[in-house]
Design a protein around this motif. Structure first.
Motif, PDB file in Angstrom:
ATOM      1  N   MET A   1      43.078  50.402  48.293  1.00  0.00           N
ATOM      2  CA  MET A   1      42.972  48.660  48.468  1.00  0.00           C
ATOM      3  C   MET A   1      44.297  48.234  48.567  1.00  0.00           C
ATOM      4  O   MET A   1      45.852  49.742  48.066  1.00  0.00           O
TER       5      MET A   1
ATOM      6  N   THR B   1      46.811  43.359  49.353  1.00  0.00           N
ATOM      7  CA  THR B   1      45.266  42.919  49.373  1.00  0.00           C
ATOM      8  C   THR B   1      45.147  42.678  48.027  1.00  0.00           C
ATOM      9  O   THR B   1      45.468  41.827  46.759  1.00  0.00           O
ATOM     10  N   ARG B   2      46.123  43.548  47.064  1.00  0.00           N
ATOM     11  CA  ARG B   2      46.394  44.191  45.175  1.00  0.00           C
ATOM     12  C   ARG B   2      46.452  42.889  44.771  1.00  0.00           C
ATOM     13  O   ARG B   2      46.685  41.477  44.604  1.00  0.00           O
TER      14      ARG B   2
ATOM     15  N   ALA C   1      47.689  39.678  46.764  1.00  0.00           N
ATOM     16  CA  ALA C   1      46.684  38.881  46.806  1.00  0.00           C
ATOM     17  C   ALA C   1      46.012  38.277  45.354  1.00  0.00           C
ATOM     18  O   ALA C   1      45.330  37.282  45.156  1.00  0.00           O
ATOM     19  N   GLU C   2      44.740  39.164  45.330  1.00  0.00           N
ATOM     20  CA  GLU C   2      44.032  39.023  43.697  1.00  0.00           C
ATOM     21  C   GLU C   2      45.115  38.369  42.953  1.00  0.00           C
ATOM     22  O   GLU C   2      43.929  38.461  41.761  1.00  0.00           O
ATOM     23  N   ILE C   3      45.439  39.094  42.633  1.00  0.00           N
ATOM     24  CA  ILE C   3      46.804  38.892  41.434  1.00  0.00           C
ATOM     25  C   ILE C   3      47.218  37.477  40.658  1.00  0.00           C
ATOM     26  O   ILE C   3      47.501  37.351  40.338  1.00  0.00           O
TER      27      ILE C   3
ATOM     28  N   ALA D   1      46.191  35.424  42.726  1.00  0.00           N
ATOM     29  CA  ALA D   1      44.795  34.094  42.359  1.00  0.00           C
ATOM     30  C   ALA D   1      44.363  34.103  41.089  1.00  0.00           C
ATOM     31  O   ALA D   1      43.995  33.088  40.576  1.00  0.00           O
ATOM     32  N   LEU D   2      44.346  35.123  40.392  1.00  0.00           N
ATOM     33  CA  LEU D   2      44.634  34.978  38.290  1.00  0.00           C
ATOM     34  C   LEU D   2      45.452  34.327  38.304  1.00  0.00           C
ATOM     35  O   LEU D   2      45.284  33.756  37.334  1.00  0.00           O
TER      36      LEU D   2
ATOM     37  N   LEU E   1      44.397  45.515  37.909  1.00  0.00           N
ATOM     38  CA  LEU E   1      44.939  45.660  39.376  1.00  0.00           C
ATOM     39  C   LEU E   1      46.402  46.544  39.117  1.00  0.00           C
ATOM     40  O   LEU E   1      47.254  46.127  40.250  1.00  0.00           O
TER      41      LEU E   1
END
Length: 218
Positions: free
Chosen positions: A1, A5-6, A8-10, A12-13, A204
């Motif tokens: 990853m 990308t990581r 973006a995921e963080i 979102a959380l 993450l």
């Protein structure tokens, strides 16, 4: 990853965790916002919010503060610390705003940086909250700390950390990102005792493997 990308995921959380994350300073005008942010340097928003009602009742706008007696202002802002320098800056900013901008807070990064007491962090906060402009990301102590713990940046200079964050996140997220990171820093990712075992970002977060030995204990 990838880091992007990581990130973006963080984020979102973080949006789920802090859907109403916003500036904690209280103000009723662009000028009051500017003054409050200058006063917030090296102190808490809570401390600033305690003194600004008195300050703004006495000096509600740039023209009023531009002609203020420094001793009176110092007495009011004393609890925020560094009160002499802060008094010099807010009066100086007010005087320049009156002289150069007809009493109105300028709405560009270039012009804001000409005001006493204003660096990029302050300018970013004012531009986003007063004018809805995202010219960068305000890097305060919480944002700086989380940028390092989350592996977004290894830079030691706040402006370079800002540059790294701007490269990771889309422009439309820059303004609000600051407040989501601040909220998480206050609630979970404390400077001295981060609560990694209760952190929704732990899977993450590269620092969760080592901070307080949480991973080893899991």
């Amino acid at each position: 990853m990838t880091t992007k990308t990581r990130a973006a995921e963080i984020d979102a959380l973080l949006k789920e965790l802090y859907p109403r994350a916003e500036i904690a300073l209280r103000f009723e005008s662009d000028f009051q916002l500017l003054v409050a942010v200058i006063l917030s340097a090296q102190t808490t928003d809570v401390s600033v919010n305690k003194v600004t009602p008195v300050l703004f009742d006495r000096f509600p706008d740039a023209r009023a503060l531009a002609g203020a007696d420094p001793a009176e202002v110092e007495e009011i802002v004393h609890p925020t610390g560094f009160f002499r320098n802060k008094t010099k800056n807010i009066i100086g900013a007010a005087q320049r705003i009156v002289a150069e901008y007809d009493g109105r807070v300028p709405d560009t990064m270039e012009d804001l940086l000409t005001l006493p007491g204003v660096a990029r962090k302050t300018a970013n906060i004012v531009l986003y909250n007063a004018f809805g402009k995202a010219e960068g990301i305000a890097v305060d102590t919480h944002v700086f700390r989380l940028a390092h713990r989350l592996g977004y940046s290894s830079e030691k200079d706040a402006n370079k950390v800002e540059r790294d964050l701007m490269a990771l996140f889309p422009r439309e997220e820059w303004g609000a990102l600051t407040y989501r990171l601040i909220e998480h820093g206050r609630a979970i990712c404390d400077a001295k005792r981060p609560i990694c075992g209760q952190c929704a970002l732990a899977d993450l977060c590269p620092s969760a493997f080592t901070v307080n030995g949480w991973r080893e204990q899991a």
